[in-house]
Design an enzyme around this catalytic site. Structure first.
Site, PDB file in Angstrom:
ATOM      1  N   ILE A  16       6.066  -2.709 -17.569  1.00 41.11           N
ATOM      2  CA  ILE A  16       7.105  -2.940 -16.556  1.00 41.11           C
ATOM      3  C   ILE A  16       6.695  -2.325 -15.217  1.00 41.11           C
ATOM      4  O   ILE A  16       6.893  -2.931 -14.162  1.00 41.11           O
ATOM      5  CB  ILE A  16       8.467  -2.391 -17.026  1.00 41.11           C
ATOM      6  CG1 ILE A  16       8.904  -3.083 -18.329  1.00 41.11           C
ATOM      7  CG2 ILE A  16       9.529  -2.572 -15.945  1.00 41.11           C
ATOM      8  CD1 ILE A  16       9.058  -4.591 -18.239  1.00 41.11           C
ATOM      9  N   CYS A  17       6.090  -1.167 -15.237  1.00 39.03           N
ATOM     10  CA  CYS A  17       5.623  -0.544 -13.991  1.00 39.03           C
ATOM     11  C   CYS A  17       4.550  -1.404 -13.336  1.00 39.03           C
ATOM     12  O   CYS A  17       4.520  -1.556 -12.110  1.00 39.03           O
ATOM     13  CB  CYS A  17       5.089   0.855 -14.261  1.00 39.03           C
ATOM     14  SG  CYS A  17       6.348   1.997 -14.881  1.00 39.03           S
ATOM     15  N   SER A  18       3.685  -1.966 -14.145  1.00 37.31           N
ATOM     16  CA  SER A  18       2.647  -2.860 -13.650  1.00 37.31           C
ATOM     17  C   SER A  18       3.265  -4.092 -12.999  1.00 37.31           C
ATOM     18  O   SER A  18       2.891  -4.486 -11.885  1.00 37.31           O
ATOM     19  CB  SER A  18       1.718  -3.250 -14.804  1.00 37.31           C
ATOM     20  OG  SER A  18       0.717  -4.123 -14.363  1.00 37.31           O
ATOM     21  N   THR A  46       4.986  -3.128  -9.650  1.00 32.89           N
ATOM     22  CA  THR A  46       4.037  -2.826  -8.578  1.00 32.89           C
ATOM     23  C   THR A  46       3.349  -4.094  -8.091  1.00 32.89           C
ATOM     24  O   THR A  46       3.192  -4.300  -6.878  1.00 32.89           O
ATOM     25  CB  THR A  46       3.022  -1.768  -9.042  1.00 32.89           C
ATOM     26  OG1 THR A  46       3.752  -0.616  -9.498  1.00 32.89           O
ATOM     27  CG2 THR A  46       2.093  -1.370  -7.915  1.00 32.89           C
TER      28      THR A  46
END
Length: 163
Positions: free
Chosen positions: A58-60, A63
C-alpha cells in the site's frame, strides 16, 4: 489517537497539528544527502504523503500514485516521508522509477512534530497533509485503517485549491 492495522487497534503517540494551524517546520534528509526544511517551500503549496514503510504494497501504491500526480499538478510540491532508511528509500525508488522528493525521518523529528509515530509498529501512521503557500495546514487526514489506500482525489483537490 488510535487507528487500526488490518483490523487490530494500534496507538499513535503525540498530538497532531490541526487544520488552520501553522505547519510545524522540520529538517529531514533526502536521497541526495541534502537537508530539506518545510520552510524551504514557503510560497508554494506542499502535499506531504506519509507512509509507514516504503517497502510494503500500500505504501508503494501511494507513493507511486503521488509521484504520477506530481508530474501533472503544477504549482504544488509533492513530498513523501517515511522512517525507512535512506538506503531503503533509494533502492525502492530505483526499482520503481520514482523521482519525487522522498525524505527519511529516521530520527523521529517529523513523527514527533506531527504526532504520527506508532510505537507498536515502529513506523509513522499513513497520512496526508496539505500546506498552503503561507505554511498553514489546510487539509490533513490520518488513515483510520493504515493497511488501506488513502483518498487521493480529496487530497489532490485540496492541494490544487491551495495554489
Amino acid at each position: 489517537m488510535n487507528v487500526t492495522r488490518k483490523g487490530e487497534k494500534v496507538e499513535i503517540i503525540g498530538a497532531q497539528p490541526e487544520v488552520g494551524a501553522k505547519a510545524p517546520d522540520f529538517s529531514l534528509g533526502n536521497l541526495n544527502d541534502e537537508v530539506v526544511n518545510l520552510s524551504d517551500f514557503t510560497g508554494t503549496p506542499v502535499l506531504i504523503s506519509v507512509v509507514p514503510d516504503i517497502d510494503t504494497r500500500i505504501c508503494s501504491l501511494q507513493t507511486k500514485r503521488f509521484n504520477q500526480e506530481a508530474a501533472n499538478v503544477e504549482g504544488v510540491k509533492f513530498i513523501t516521508i517515511s522512517n525507512n532508511t535512506k538506503e531503503e528509500q533509494a533502492n525502492w525508488c530505483a526499482a520503481e522509477g520514482v523521482d519525487m522528493e522522498i525524505l527519511h525521518d529516521t530520527e523521529g523529528e517529523f513523527g514527533e512534530a506531527y504526532g504520527l509515530f506508532i510505537p507498536a509498529m515502529g513506523h509513522l501512521a499513513r497520512s496526508i497533509f496539505v500546506i498552503d503557500k503561507d505554511g498553514n495546514i489546510v487539509y490533513e487526514v490520518i488513515s483510520a485503517e493504515i493497511s488501506e489506500e488513502p483518498d487521493y482525489a480529496t487530497a489532490l483537490e485540496q492541494a490544487k485549491a491551495a495554489r
